[in-house]
Design an enzyme around this catalytic site. Structure first.
Site, mmCIF file in Angstrom:
data_model
loop_
_atom_site.group_PDB
_atom_site.id
_atom_site.type_symbol
_atom_site.label_atom_id
_atom_site.label_comp_id
_atom_site.label_asym_id
_atom_site.label_seq_id
_atom_site.Cartn_x
_atom_site.Cartn_y
_atom_site.Cartn_z
ATOM 1 N N GLY A 30 4.239 -1.481 9.132
ATOM 2 C CA GLY A 30 4.201 -2.696 8.334
ATOM 3 C C GLY A 30 5.391 -3.571 8.597
ATOM 4 N N GLY A 31 5.601 -4.537 7.714
ATOM 5 C CA GLY A 31 6.634 -5.531 7.924
ATOM 6 C C GLY A 31 8.038 -4.977 7.970
ATOM 7 N N MET A 32 8.290 -3.843 7.309
ATOM 8 C CA MET A 32 9.636 -3.295 7.280
ATOM 9 C C MET A 32 9.849 -2.172 8.275
ATOM 10 S SD MET A 32 10.939 -3.355 3.337
ATOM 11 C CE MET A 32 12.517 -2.681 3.831
ATOM 12 N N GLY A 33 8.801 -1.699 8.954
ATOM 13 C CA GLY A 33 9.010 -0.648 9.930
ATOM 14 C C GLY A 33 7.804 0.247 10.106
ATOM 15 N N ASP A 39 6.866 -5.335 -6.356
ATOM 16 C CA ASP A 39 5.726 -5.408 -5.438
ATOM 17 C C ASP A 39 4.604 -4.499 -5.922
ATOM 18 O OD1 ASP A 39 4.308 -6.348 -3.262
ATOM 19 O OD2 ASP A 39 5.094 -4.842 -1.885
ATOM 20 N N LYS A 58 10.046 6.820 6.608
ATOM 21 C CA LYS A 58 9.917 5.381 6.868
ATOM 22 C C LYS A 58 11.154 4.903 7.628
ATOM 23 C CE LYS A 58 8.333 2.757 3.612
ATOM 24 N NZ LYS A 58 8.195 1.940 2.367
#
Length: 552
Positions: free
Chosen positions: A34-37, A147, A53
């Protein structure tokens, strides 16, 4: 993508560009991106599966992000409470920051809605009530989720769990790449978040109201449209509020109180939980048959899905080890899995009738995807102790040396052991939890074991004050079996409320129940309920058998 990342199935094979090991955690498969890794499947030295993660390099090169990430994840690791599944390990000092979490058997609410359609009203009420209590624990620790969305609520046969919190704020001030997109999920943001104003706990309540509406109907209360269109309508909610007259008479008043444009006007999480539990007519600990049959069957299938075996050679004591990674019990036979990353939604598909497949206009995976985690109480408590000793009443703190018992020395570890990483201290020792006479309090020390009116070390308090209650000083869960693996899993995944009223005790902890906790001396304790009789006061008397393990 948003701040989260997907974790799905047992994953795919590692790619050539993927690392094979991170800080002593050997990577087994790729399970999300995803956007963070990227999220990888790994195992602890005790063979417990974890999701690791690894944060994107562009974040790791930003000193401001590293500082915020460290602060936020440390706060998240202090969260302990009802149906929250926080981070168990992390590091910000390497080339790429990372965090580790544990699997739970379940699937995301987002995936459930896509595959099976809206939930029946009783399930929605139990979903919202349980999630509200989880938010109470998160907010009490000084964390705001920021979120909350269907992809960040994990459904299990033990109820819903809130996942992937505590890191969104770390990314807010970091300039993302074009591929990363926006931080957060616009169609589930509160008005203040969408407007860029300060965000507090009430923002999570607004998001939960949106989730409740979607779970009940498959439609977003602000209508059809893309994520940014919905976010603009949310930001303008003070002028053009959503239409809520289409919702059930039981649910609508709760939605109105969650979706107030003014944060100060929104319902509190504890009141919301109480109202939902009252409307649903179920105890907050009773999730028997709470989901429709197709979902229940899918959960059972996911629990049976195998995880990839650990590669050879395994990590040994002479090689790199996880810097904070505990030696957990071995993974259960029915291995947990996590929810798959779903495809983007078609935003104009009309609502489907309850319990049928739906297009679900809200697009939970359009801008953010998630990592499924489960709390490892031992690690969380150790991390809290490193920041400052955690005190409760006049009791002992984690890490305090063992104390002698009035009835003799502690039992020495027995020779019985297995491959779980634990050895038996004693097994099936009788222990009676008797109602204290009068308006008194007694405390139970499972490490000794003993029940006394005043003790510096304890795990349970029995109180006859205000109608009677049991209170747990260490997180207590219910186990499905008597092995240390099952006991530790129950202590983490099926966590009881911190307090149980006298009238609720027999239903919550009937004869045959197995209660498990990691004690204040970092041992694993299991209490088997063998009998319940009327006590001298409000509390019933419990006869139990206590088994205690310690790490090898």
């Amino acid at each position: 993508m948003g701040a989260g990342m997907a974790a799905h199935g047992t994953g795919e094979r590692l790619r050539d560009e993927d690392p094979r090991e991170i800080a002593g955690y050997r990577l087994l498969a790729r399970i999300g991106e995803g956007g963070m890794g990227t999220v990888y499947l790994s195992r602890t030295r005790g063979e417990q599966p974890v999701a690791l993660k690894v944060i994107r390099r562009e974040y790791g090169s930003d000193p401001g992000f590293r500082s915020r990430f460290e602060q936020e994840v440390r706060a998240a690791r202090r969260v302990q409470g009802y149906h929250v599944v926080p981070v168990v390990d992390h590091d910000t000092t390497g080339e790429q920051p990372w965090l580790a979490s544990m699997f739970v058997p379940g699937l995301s609410l987002h995936e459930a809605l896509v595959a099976h359609g809206p939930l029946p009203l009783p399930a929605v009420l139990r979903l919202v009530g349980c999630t509200a209590r989880a938010l109470t624990a998160i907010h009490t620790a000084g964390v705001v989720h920021r979120d909350l969305k269907p992809g960040n609520i994990l459904l299990s046969d033990q109820g819903p769990y809130v996942i992937d919190f505590g890191i969104a704020r770390a990314a807010d001030a970091t300039q993302l790449t074009a591929s990363a997109g926006l931080v957060g999920t616009p169609q589930f943001m509160s008005p203040e978040h969408a407007l860029g104003d300060p965000v507090g706990p009430a923002a999570d309540v607004f998001s939960l109201g949106l989730i409740a509406a979607v779970a009940a109907t498959g439609r977003h209360p602000y209508g059809d449209g893309g994520a940014l269109t919905l976010a603009a309508q949310i930001a303008n909610t003070a002028v053009r509020p959503p239409r809520l007259d289409v919702y059930d008479d039981t649910l609508r008043p709760l939605l109105e109180r969650c979706l107030s444009p003014d944060p100060a006007g929104r319902i509190g999480t504890e009141e919301l939980a109480t109202l939902c539990e009252r409307s649903a007519g179920h105890s907050p600990n009773d999730f028997t048959g709470w989901l429709p049959r197709p979902l229940t069957q899918e959960l059972a299938a996911r629990r049976r899905a195998p995880l990839p075996p650990s590669p050879e050679p395994t990590v040994t004591g002479s090689g790199p080890q996880p810097p904070h990674g505990p030696t957990f019990a071995a993974a259960p036979t029915a291995a947990p899995t996590v929810a798959p990353s779903p495809p983007p939604y078609a935003p104009t598909v009309p609502a489907a009738p309850p319990r049928t497949r739906t297009g679900l206009v809200v697009g939970g995976a359009v801008l953010a995807v998630v990592l499924a985690v489960v709390l490892t109480w031992t690690v969380a408590r150790s991390d809290s102790a490193s920041d400052g000793a955690r005190e409760q009443g006049d009791g002992k703190q984690s890490g305090q040396p063992a104390h002698p018992t009035a009835s003799g020395p502690k039992a020495s570890p027995g020779s019985t052991s297995d491959d779980s990483g634990y050895t038996v201290v004693f097994r099936d020792r009788p222990l009676t939890l008797r109602s204290p006479s009068g308006a008194n309090i007694v405390r139970v020390d499972l490490d000794v074991p003993q029940v006394v009116q005043d003790s510096p070390g304890r795990e349970i308090m029995l109180s006859e004050i205000s109608g009677g209650r049991w209170e747990f000083y260490t997180p207590m869960g219910k186990s499905v079996g008597k092995t240390p693996q099952e006991c530790l899993q129950g202590a983490r995944a099926d966590v009881l409320p911190k307090e149980i009223k006298a009238n609720d005790l027999p239903a919550t902890l009937p004869v045959g129940a197995l209660m498990c906790t990691v004690t204040t001396e970092d041992r694993l304790a299991m209490l088997e309920v063998t009998g319940i009789t009327t006590g001298h006061g409000n509390l019933p008397d419990y006869t139990t058998r206590l088994t205690l393990w310690q790490k090898r």
